[in-house]
Design a protein around this motif. Structure first.
Motif, PDB file in Angstrom:
ATOM      1  N   MET A  67       0.040 -25.553 -50.096  1.00  0.00           N
ATOM      2  CA  MET A  67       0.174 -24.996 -51.441  1.00  0.00           C
ATOM      3  C   MET A  67      -0.305 -23.553 -51.477  1.00  0.00           C
ATOM      4  O   MET A  67       0.240 -22.726 -52.211  1.00  0.00           O
ATOM      5  CB  MET A  67      -0.609 -25.841 -52.424  1.00  0.00           C
ATOM      6  CG  MET A  67       0.140 -27.106 -52.687  1.00  0.00           C
ATOM      7  SD  MET A  67      -0.578 -27.989 -54.008  1.00  0.00           S
ATOM      8  CE  MET A  67       0.174 -29.549 -53.720  1.00  0.00           C
ATOM      9  N   THR A  68      -1.325 -23.257 -50.672  1.00  0.00           N
ATOM     10  CA  THR A  68      -1.754 -21.866 -50.574  1.00  0.00           C
ATOM     11  C   THR A  68      -0.621 -21.001 -50.042  1.00  0.00           C
ATOM     12  O   THR A  68      -0.350 -19.919 -50.570  1.00  0.00           O
ATOM     13  CB  THR A  68      -2.972 -21.762 -49.642  1.00  0.00           C
ATOM     14  OG1 THR A  68      -3.872 -22.788 -49.952  1.00  0.00           O
ATOM     15  CG2 THR A  68      -3.616 -20.421 -49.752  1.00  0.00           C
ATOM     16  N   MET A  70       2.497 -21.545 -50.305  1.00  0.00           N
ATOM     17  CA  MET A  70       3.487 -21.426 -51.362  1.00  0.00           C
ATOM     18  C   MET A  70       3.067 -20.355 -52.373  1.00  0.00           C
ATOM     19  O   MET A  70       3.885 -19.531 -52.788  1.00  0.00           O
ATOM     20  CB  MET A  70       3.553 -22.756 -52.066  1.00  0.00           C
ATOM     21  CG  MET A  70       4.877 -23.162 -52.488  1.00  0.00           C
ATOM     22  SD  MET A  70       4.667 -24.906 -52.739  1.00  0.00           S
ATOM     23  CE  MET A  70       6.092 -25.285 -53.554  1.00  0.00           C
ATOM     24  N   ALA A  71       1.788 -20.372 -52.750  1.00  0.00           N
ATOM     25  CA  ALA A  71       1.313 -19.396 -53.734  1.00  0.00           C
ATOM     26  C   ALA A  71       1.418 -17.991 -53.174  1.00  0.00           C
ATOM     27  O   ALA A  71       1.867 -17.059 -53.868  1.00  0.00           O
ATOM     28  CB  ALA A  71      -0.131 -19.715 -54.112  1.00  0.00           C
ATOM     29  N   VAL A  72       1.051 -17.828 -51.884  1.00  0.00           N
ATOM     30  CA  VAL A  72       1.138 -16.502 -51.266  1.00  0.00           C
ATOM     31  C   VAL A  72       2.585 -16.046 -51.230  1.00  0.00           C
ATOM     32  O   VAL A  72       2.911 -14.890 -51.559  1.00  0.00           O
ATOM     33  CB  VAL A  72       0.526 -16.546 -49.845  1.00  0.00           C
ATOM     34  CG1 VAL A  72       0.841 -15.286 -49.093  1.00  0.00           C
ATOM     35  CG2 VAL A  72      -0.962 -16.771 -49.919  1.00  0.00           C
ATOM     36  N   MET A  74       5.057 -16.887 -53.199  1.00  0.00           N
ATOM     37  CA  MET A  74       5.543 -16.471 -54.518  1.00  0.00           C
ATOM     38  C   MET A  74       5.003 -15.128 -54.928  1.00  0.00           C
ATOM     39  O   MET A  74       5.739 -14.245 -55.359  1.00  0.00           O
ATOM     40  CB  MET A  74       5.048 -17.411 -55.629  1.00  0.00           C
ATOM     41  CG  MET A  74       5.487 -18.645 -55.635  1.00  0.00           C
ATOM     42  SD  MET A  74       4.811 -20.038 -56.365  1.00  0.00           S
ATOM     43  CE  MET A  74       3.297 -19.710 -57.104  1.00  0.00           C
ATOM     44  N   ALA A  75       3.677 -14.968 -54.780  1.00  0.00           N
ATOM     45  CA  ALA A  75       3.050 -13.755 -55.288  1.00  0.00           C
ATOM     46  C   ALA A  75       3.598 -12.541 -54.562  1.00  0.00           C
ATOM     47  O   ALA A  75       4.025 -11.556 -55.179  1.00  0.00           O
ATOM     48  CB  ALA A  75       1.541 -13.855 -55.117  1.00  0.00           C
ATOM     49  N   LEU A  76       3.657 -12.621 -53.211  1.00  0.00           N
ATOM     50  CA  LEU A  76       4.158 -11.465 -52.474  1.00  0.00           C
ATOM     51  C   LEU A  76       5.642 -11.273 -52.722  1.00  0.00           C
ATOM     52  O   LEU A  76       6.124 -10.141 -52.804  1.00  0.00           O
ATOM     53  CB  LEU A  76       3.880 -11.645 -50.987  1.00  0.00           C
ATOM     54  CG  LEU A  76       2.461 -11.247 -50.597  1.00  0.00           C
ATOM     55  CD1 LEU A  76       2.285 -11.354 -49.111  1.00  0.00           C
ATOM     56  CD2 LEU A  76       2.137  -9.841 -51.057  1.00  0.00           C
ATOM     57  N   PHE A  78       7.394 -11.902 -55.484  1.00  0.00           N
ATOM     58  CA  PHE A  78       7.615 -11.227 -56.768  1.00  0.00           C
ATOM     59  C   PHE A  78       7.184  -9.776 -56.690  1.00  0.00           C
ATOM     60  O   PHE A  78       7.851  -8.883 -57.234  1.00  0.00           O
ATOM     61  CB  PHE A  78       6.853 -11.941 -57.884  1.00  0.00           C
ATOM     62  CG  PHE A  78       7.453 -13.255 -58.262  1.00  0.00           C
ATOM     63  CD1 PHE A  78       8.817 -13.367 -58.453  1.00  0.00           C
ATOM     64  CD2 PHE A  78       6.674 -14.373 -58.421  1.00  0.00           C
ATOM     65  CE1 PHE A  78       9.382 -14.573 -58.794  1.00  0.00           C
ATOM     66  CE2 PHE A  78       7.226 -15.587 -58.770  1.00  0.00           C
ATOM     67  CZ  PHE A  78       8.583 -15.689 -58.945  1.00  0.00           C
ATOM     68  N   ALA A  79       6.071  -9.504 -55.973  1.00  0.00           N
ATOM     69  CA  ALA A  79       5.615  -8.119 -55.849  1.00  0.00           C
ATOM     70  C   ALA A  79       6.651  -7.297 -55.099  1.00  0.00           C
ATOM     71  O   ALA A  79       6.979  -6.171 -55.493  1.00  0.00           O
ATOM     72  CB  ALA A  79       4.269  -8.077 -55.127  1.00  0.00           C
TER      73      ALA A  79
END
Lengths: 101, 189, 310
Positions: A67-68, A70-72, A74-76, A78-79
């Motif tokens: 999940m980490t 996945m979060a990384v 998504m965040a990168l 979108f950035a």
């Protein structure tokens, strides 16, 4: 709900994710493909934790790591979409032939 | 282990629902609809994960995805053409090869799932799974947990640097486009 | 294994709690308005007017927009109502009087709250109408800002209980209610809870003075369903506030469930009165406050609660 059935479902999600990640032009749709792919991976991981690993807590731990990831992602993602749009006005992969700069 | 015909029926509803929703993601005109389908697919997987006894992971998956889908929908409307899907359009490349790759991946992984010989060692007591995960997070796997935290922190910093107002070619409110690129020029080089 | 009641009892109890709660919200809202205005008037009027308004909506003519997303429009109120029922089912009336007590009750409740933003966004996006979409965006911006303070405020209640189960969280409040142990918790929760159910001063997405927001295109039964779902969510938020911060079923003399219901009613009345007393907050102000004030306060709350426990 046999182990095999869940694994086949996970494989189906992974396959759809592979198709999406390879075929979509739009960056956001491409990220959706990658997410479906990770989704399938998490499902396979959890079923093997529940049915074949004897309930070792490290299995769940690996799920948290997924999940980490996945979060990384998504965040990168979108950035990068924001950054690339500012510099190149690009919203689909075809507008990014040249990656330099 | 939770089991029974009701659990099986619920599993199949979640499983078929999430596969169909996952498929619909790439078969719909509108990106917002695609985001909703993806979320439905995730909710189905979260439900299966809860059924399998990993309550915490399933709930966190759903919690995380709900926030993400909203951000995704907002990003789409900000940057992508045709966000509402009023004009049907196909935005795919190498469609056939991608489909073949997807089917090959599915068949190979499903074969592993069906033919693989997995040991039958079920979770002894799923009701303690959450507590065990907590002890593991702050016990033996502390280093992994902390590394994940540091990775997330550096991601946040990196994302803010990349997407921040001040870009390499200027401030976002002014013209921050690459200088070699003329404003009217198609950036497909 | 934790106790779960049978499916029939669960359905009946949740349905009864929802119906009673929604009606209570409608009556209390009018009562709070009358209190603020200084003239309560007749009780019969207070009790009947909400029913009359609902009946009027039932027979109102339906109107529609050009090319809406019909499925999404129909699903949004149902999804919202379902989330409210799910959230309410997690709140215990007494130590053994709870419909579902998963070991991750707090995470489950937070997941329901996170899904509310999807329901609201769907509701604003599907009619294919600009004002409705603006309402959805305002809620999205607010929701993304208050998710983290909400999680942190709730997380602090789980610290003294050493458990994520809501029954355990209430049980751990026997020596002192969380409102005393964590003075920051309840105000933070109330601010965020009002935002979650978009009521009163934080009604950024559905208010009549922001052009109607997400429900501007709703009419007839659809509007009634959306209102009911909103009220039900408000009940769930108030009940969780009573359980998480006001000691749930703990209290002298009266039996536990009576205390729980009374506390839920008190939280509801406070929220509804705030809706009539406070001015609407601008979305930009709220987002700034949420990120710059609420999150540090919520973190401080978690740190202080943790330090006291150590």
């Amino acid at each position: 709900m046999t182990t095999e059935a869940v694994l086949v479902v996970a494989a189906a999600l992974f396959g759809i994710g592979v198709y999406g990640a390879l075929s979509q032009q739009s960056f956001v749709m491409l990220m959706m493909g990658i997410e479906l792919l990770i989704n399938g991976a998490i499902l396979a991981l959890v079923v093997l934790w529940a049915r074949a690993a004897g309930g070792s807590p490290q299995g769940q731990m690996l799920g948290v790591v997924f999940m980490t990831v996945m979060a990384v992602e998504m965040a990168l993602g979108f950035a990068l979409i924001t950054g690339v749009y500012r510099v190149r006005r690009a919203d689909i992969t075809e507008k990014l032939r040249r990656l330099k700069g | 282990m939770i089991a029974g015909p009701l659990v099986d029926a619920t599993f199949w509803v979640f499983a078929l629902g999430s596969i169909v929703a996952g498929y619909r993601v790439f078969r719909t005109d509108s990106m917002v609809r695609a985001a909703f389908y993806l979320l439905a697919s995730f909710a189905g997987v979260g439900g299966i994960v809860v059924l399998l006894g990993a309550e915490f992971l399933g709930m966190v998956l759903i919690l995380m995805m709900a926030g993400e889908m909203l951000i995704m929908a907002i990003v789409m409307v900000m940057f992508m053409m045709n966000p509402a899907g009023l004009n049907p359009m196909v935005m795919v490349h190498q469609n056939r090869r991608a489909a073949v790759a997807g089917i090959v991946a599915f068949v190979a992984l499903a074969a592993v799932g069906l033919l693989g010989n997995f040991p039958a060692r079920p979770v002894p007591d799923p009701s303690t799974a959450t507590a065990e995960l907590g002890t593991e997070l702050l016990g033996d796997s502390m280093l992994v947990f902390q590394s994940a935290g540091v990775a997330l922190l550096s991601t946040m910093i990196g994302a803010v640097v990349i997407a921040g107002r001040k870009g390499r070619f200027g401030v976002a409110e002014e013209d921050s486009i690459e200088p070699s690129l003329q404003p009217d020029e198609e950036p497909g080089r | 294994m934790r106790p779960y009641v049978g499916a029939e009892v669960a359905l009946l109890a949740t349905a009864a709690a929802l119906v009673a709660g929604v009606y209570l919200v409608a009556v209390l809202d009018r009562f709070a308005a009358a209190l603020v205005a200084g003239a309560v008037g007749s009780w019969r009027r207070l009790l009947v007017v909400p029913l009359a308004a609902a009946a009027a909506l039932l027979v109102q003519q339906r109107r529609t927009t050009e090319r809406p997303d019909g499925a999404g429009w129909a699903v949004a109120p149902a999804l919202f109502f379902g989330l409210a029922a799910f959230a309410l089912a997690l709140v215990p009336l007494g130590p053994d009087l709870v419909i579902a007590d998963p070991s991750t009750g707090f995470v489950a409740f937070s997941a329901a709250i996170a899904f509310v933003m999807i329901a609201v966004f769907l509701h604003g996006w599907s009619p294919n109408s600009p004002f409705a979409l603006h309402g959805a965006y305002r809620y999205g911006a607010a929701a993304l800002s208050f998710q983290i303070p909400f999680l942190l405020a709730m997380l602090a209640t789980a610290l003294p209980a050493e458990s994520l189960s809501i029954v355990d969280i209430v049980r751990a409040q026997e020596p002192a209610w969380n409102v005393l142990r964590q003075p920051l918790g309840l105000p933070l929760y109330l601010v965020v809870g009002v935002g979650v159910s978009f009521w009163g001063p934080l009604n950024l997405s559905d208010a009549s003075d922001v052009a109607g927001g997400t429900s501007v295109e709703d009419s007839g039964v659809a509007r009634l369903l959306w209102t009911i779902a909103r009220s039900a969510m408000l009940v769930a938020v108030a009940a969780m506030g009573a359980a998480g911060f006001l000691g749930g079923w703990w209290g002298p003399i009266l039996p536990g469930p009576a205390w729980m219901i009374a506390k839920t009613g008190a939280v509801l009345l406070a929220i509804l009165a705030a809706g009539h007393l406070l001015a609407r907050v601008r979305i930009a102000t709220f987002v700034l406050v949420a990120w710059a004030v609420l999150i540090p306060l919520a973190l401080l709350n978690v740190f202080v609660s943790g330090a006291i426990l150590l």
